[in-house]
Write an enzyme that holds these catalytic residues in place. Structure first.
Site, short mmCIF file in Angstrom:
data_model
loop_
_atom_site.label_atom_id
_atom_site.label_comp_id
_atom_site.label_asym_id
_atom_site.label_seq_id
_atom_site.Cartn_x
_atom_site.Cartn_y
_atom_site.Cartn_z
N GLU A 126 -8.70 -45.54 5.33
CA GLU A 126 -9.86 -44.89 4.66
C GLU A 126 -11.21 -45.34 5.23
OE1 GLU A 126 -10.19 -42.40 2.49
OE2 GLU A 126 -11.28 -42.99 0.69
N THR A 174 -16.95 -36.40 3.47
CA THR A 174 -17.53 -37.74 3.44
C THR A 174 -18.27 -38.01 4.75
OG1 THR A 174 -15.80 -38.50 1.96
CG2 THR A 174 -16.97 -40.20 3.13
N1 HSE Z 1 -18.62 -45.33 -0.43
C1 HSE Z 1 -18.22 -44.12 0.18
C2 HSE Z 1 -19.46 -43.30 0.52
C3 HSE Z 1 -17.37 -43.36 -0.79
O1 HSE Z 1 -20.34 -43.22 -0.32
O2 HSE Z 1 -19.55 -42.78 1.62
C4 HSE Z 1 -16.88 -42.05 -0.26
O3 HSE Z 1 -15.56 -42.08 0.05
#
Ligand code: HSE
Length: 296
Positions: A126, A174
Site C-alpha cells: 500500500e 490516491t
Molecule cells: N494517508 C493517505 C493519503 C491515505 O492521504 O494519501 C490514502 O490512502
C-alpha cells in the site's frame, strides 16, 4: 476454503497524515479456495464492475506476494469478493483488499505469519500504514513505519462516536490526490499539525471529545486537496461558514466525514446533511460507527 470479513477505514482523520486511521462498520468479504490449477475471480456488490477479475486483481496480486514471502507453493486459486466499501472514495477499499488477501493467504498456508509480519507486507504493497493497520486490527491505530517495519498502537474507538460519511459518485485516485501535495511545508504548518495530531490522539484515547473541534484541524493535506473538486470547496466553505468544525476529508478523499457523538439536539448534524443535499453532484450519506475488531 477460507473466508474473511474486513472493515473500511478512514485515514489521516484531519491532521494525522499517513499515520492515523480508524476502522469503520462497513465491510468487504473475501472467500478463497485453493484449486488444482488456474485462476477464477468473481466480484459482487458495490462497484464490482470497476474491479479487475484477472491477474491485475488486487486481492490476487496481494495473495501471490504473500505466498512468495512465505514460500508457499499454491496450485490454483478461486477468489470470491463481496464488496460494500466503495472504490476510490477514501474509505480504504484497497487496504481492505490487501489485508483481506494477506490474511486469507496466510490462513491457506497454515498461519505462519505474525500480525506484525502481515502488517509489514501490507504496508509494502500500500505504501503507507494508516488504512491497512486499522483494517487489520480494528479501532484507532497510530502507526509509524521505520526501516521496513511499522510500529503501531491500537486503542478502541469511543462507543459514542458517530461517523457521518458523505460519499460522492465521483472517484479520486490516491495517486492524483497525493500529486497535489507540496514537496515542502513551513515550520509553522508542521507545528500546527503535530500539535493537533497529538491532541487528537489524546482526545480519542481519553474520551475528551470536546477537544475534537480543534484537534481535527489540518494544514498538511486538506487545503491542497479540496481544490480537486468543486463540491469539496463547497463543503469546506459552507462548513466553516456554519461553524461545523468536525468535518474532514476521509483519507485522500473525496469522501468527507462529519464526526459527532450522542448529543441531544445535534443541530450541526442536520446542517451537515443540508450542505451535502444542496450539492449539485450526486452524493450519498452513510452513518457508521467505529469497528473495534478489525479483520475476522
Ligand atoms: N494517508 C493517505 C493519503 C491515505 O492521504 O494519501 C490514502 O490512502
Amino acid at each position: 476454503m477460507v473466508k474473511v470479513k474486513v472493515p473500511a477505514t478512514t485515514a489521516n482523520v484531519g491532521p494525522g497524515f499517513d499515520s492515523l486511521g480508524i476502522a469503520l462498520t462497513l465491510y468487504n468479504e473475501i472467500e478463497v479456495e485453493e484449486i488444482n490449477s488456474g485462476l477464477s475471480i468473481e466480484v459482487k456488490g458495490r462497484d464490482s464492475e470497476k474491479i479487475d477479475t484477472d491477474e491485475n486483481n488486487l486481492v490476487y496480486k496481494s495473495m501471490i506476494k504473500t505466498f512468495n514471502e512465505i514460500g508457499y507453493d499454491y496450485k490454483g486459486l478461486k477468489i470470491k469478493q463481496y464488496n460494500n466499501i466503495p472504490i476510490g472514495r477514501g474509505l480504504g477499499s484497497s487496504a481492505a483488499s490487501i489485508i483481506g488477501a494477506i490474511v486469507a493467504a496466510n490462513k491457506l498456508a497454515g498461519n505462519v505469519l505474525t500480525q506484525d509480519e502481515i502488517l509489514d507486507i501490507a504496508v509494502e504493497i500500500e505504501g503507507h500504514p494508516d488504512n491497512v493497520a486499522p483494517a487489520l486490527f480494528g479501532g484507532v491505530v497510530v502507526s509509524c513505519s521505520h526501516e521496513n517495519h511499522t510500529n503501531y498502537i491500537k486503542f478502541p474507538v469511543d462507543e459514542r462516536l458517530k461517523f457521518i460519511v458523505a460519499i460522492p459518485e465521483v472517484i479520486l485516485s490516491t495517486k492524483d490526490s497525493r500529486n497535489v501535495l507540496p514537496k515542502k511545508v513551513t515550520f509553522e504548518d508542521a507545528v500546527f499539525n503535530l500539535s493537533r495530531s497529538s491532541l487528537l490522539v489524546a482526545s480519542l484515547m481519553s474520551g475528551d471529545l470536546e477537544k475534537l473541534d480543534i484537534a481535527l484541524q489540518d494544514r498538511l493535506h486538506q487545503p491542497y486537496r479540496i481544490g480537486l473538486l468543486n463540491s469539496l470547496k463547497n463543503i469546506s466553505k459552507e462548513s466553516k461558514k456554519q461553524g461545523l468544525n468536525r468535518v474532514f476529508l476521509s483519507g485522500a478523499g473525496p469522501s468527507v466525514i462529519y464526526i459527532t457523538w450522542d448529543m441531544e439536539d445535534d443541530e450541526d448534524e442536520n446542517k451537515f446533511y443540508n450542505i451535502i443535499k444542496k450539492l449539485p453532484e450526486e452524493w450519498s450519506i452513510q452513518i457508521l460507527k467505529g469497528d473495534n475488531k478489525g479483520i475476522i
